[in-house]
Design an enzyme around this catalytic site. Structure first.
Site, mmCIF file in Angstrom:
data_model
loop_
_atom_site.group_PDB
_atom_site.id
_atom_site.type_symbol
_atom_site.label_atom_id
_atom_site.label_comp_id
_atom_site.label_asym_id
_atom_site.label_seq_id
_atom_site.Cartn_x
_atom_site.Cartn_y
_atom_site.Cartn_z
ATOM 1 N N HIS A 112 -1.166 -24.004 13.230
ATOM 2 C CA HIS A 112 -2.505 -23.465 13.022
ATOM 3 C C HIS A 112 -3.152 -24.173 11.824
ATOM 4 C CE1 HIS A 112 -5.881 -20.877 12.327
ATOM 5 N NE2 HIS A 112 -5.703 -20.429 13.561
ATOM 6 N N GLU A 181 -8.235 -26.348 18.756
ATOM 7 C CA GLU A 181 -8.945 -25.443 17.857
ATOM 8 C C GLU A 181 -9.541 -26.258 16.705
ATOM 9 O OE1 GLU A 181 -7.790 -21.087 17.336
ATOM 10 O OE2 GLU A 181 -7.015 -22.033 15.547
HETATM 11 P P1 13P Z 1 -11.877 -17.217 15.158
HETATM 12 O O1 13P Z 1 -11.821 -16.730 16.577
HETATM 13 O O2 13P Z 1 -12.078 -16.130 14.166
HETATM 14 O O3 13P Z 1 -12.824 -18.363 15.015
HETATM 15 O O4 13P Z 1 -10.428 -17.796 14.821
HETATM 16 C C1 13P Z 1 -9.902 -18.743 15.662
HETATM 17 C C2 13P Z 1 -8.486 -18.915 15.295
HETATM 18 O O5 13P Z 1 -8.189 -19.432 14.240
HETATM 19 C C3 13P Z 1 -7.476 -18.389 16.232
HETATM 20 O O6 13P Z 1 -6.241 -18.912 15.968
#
Ligand code: 13P
Length: 268
Positions: A112, A181
């Site tokens: 992450h 992400e």
């Molecule tokens: P948000 O949905 O708050 O943007 O966070 C995304 C995230 O980091 C999920 O792992």
């Protein structure tokens, strides 16, 4: 079940992963979220959703027990937000793969961006954690994504992907769930804005090509999108064939908002 990679009712169902991060702060609030989700699942005519909950570590055991009850039982799985690189070692503060497995975790998030960029976790450490998840026969949810969408973002992504998946076989990569992400799209990043499915799919293509070249074969992991998913944009990502689901942070800890997202997903 044909096409079922996880052993759950995943056939053609999109995966909705909740990454609660350090929320909620009490078990009572966690129970309230799960109660509302369970109530919503109970209102559906059939088992329609495929959910994963990754609570703060201290709630893992209790949340795992709740997920084994009622309507959540066949539509949800337990995940962890992190794992130790090593299974047995003197490592203060760490939680090992065998410990997570014993608590009932079936999924583990690795890589992450908050761990990479706020806590200084290198690609090498992420790679060791990814191997720890596979070694302990859980399913890795591997987050990758560039910090900024500039002229170099493809090179950045390629290097991150090569380092993160280094040493894995095509068969191991196929067992992964890859969450694209982008850091700039995460709701807590200053000035955050969600990506669009079209632009996120360009990045997924870069990831797929990088892996295909490195592995000399086409692995077929599942791909999620994460970054500012809410009830406003959930449909466009969940209805796009290029994504197998979404990874949700903030909106997954707001129970009403999360149930709105589930309502969208169950009607796709
Ligand atoms: P948000 O949905 O708050 O943007 O966070 C995304 C995230 O980091 C999920 O792992």
């Amino acid at each position: 079940m044909a096409g079922d990679k996880s052993g759950e009712n995943t056939m053609k169902k999109k995966l909705i992963v909740s990454n609660w991060k350090m929320q909620p702060t009490t078990l009572a609030e966690a129970e309230q979220i799960l109660d509302l989700v369970d109530e919503y699942l109970g209102s559906l005519s059939e088992r329609e959703l495929n959910l994963v909950f990754c609570p703060p570590f201290v709630f893992t055991e209790e949340v795992g027990k709740i997920l084994k009850t009622s309507h959540l039982l066949h539509q949800s799985g337990l995940g962890a937000q992190d794992i130790s690189t090593d299974d047995r070692m003197a490592l203060t503060g760490e939680v090992s793969g065998p410990m997570l497995k014993k608590l009932g975790a079936r999924y583990v998030i690795v890589g992450h961006s908050e761990r990479r960029w706020k806590l200084g976790e290198s690609d090498e450490v992420v790679n060791k954690k990814l191997k720890a998840v596979l070694r302990n026969e859980m399913m890795p949810i591997v987050a990758v994504g560039e910090k900024t969408r500039d002229d170099n973002f493809e090179d950045f992504l390629k290097e991150q992907v090569l380092n993160t998946f280094a040493g894995l076989s095509a068969e191991e990569v196929a067992r992964c769930i890859i969450a694209y992400e982008p850091v700039w799209a995460i709701s807590t990043t200053p000035g955050a804005r969600p990506d669009t499915p079209e632009s996120a799919l360009e990045s997924v293509e870069v990831i797929k090509e990088t892996l295909a070249t490195a592995l000399q074969s086409t692995a077929l992991p599942r791909y999620l999108y994460g970054g500012s998913i809410t009830s406003v944009n959930a449909r466009e990502f969940l209805s796009n064939d290029g994504f197998d689901g979404v990874l949700i942070g903030g909106a997954s800890t707001n129970k009403e908002e999360f149930v709105k997202i589930l309502a969208i997903a169950s009607k796709l």
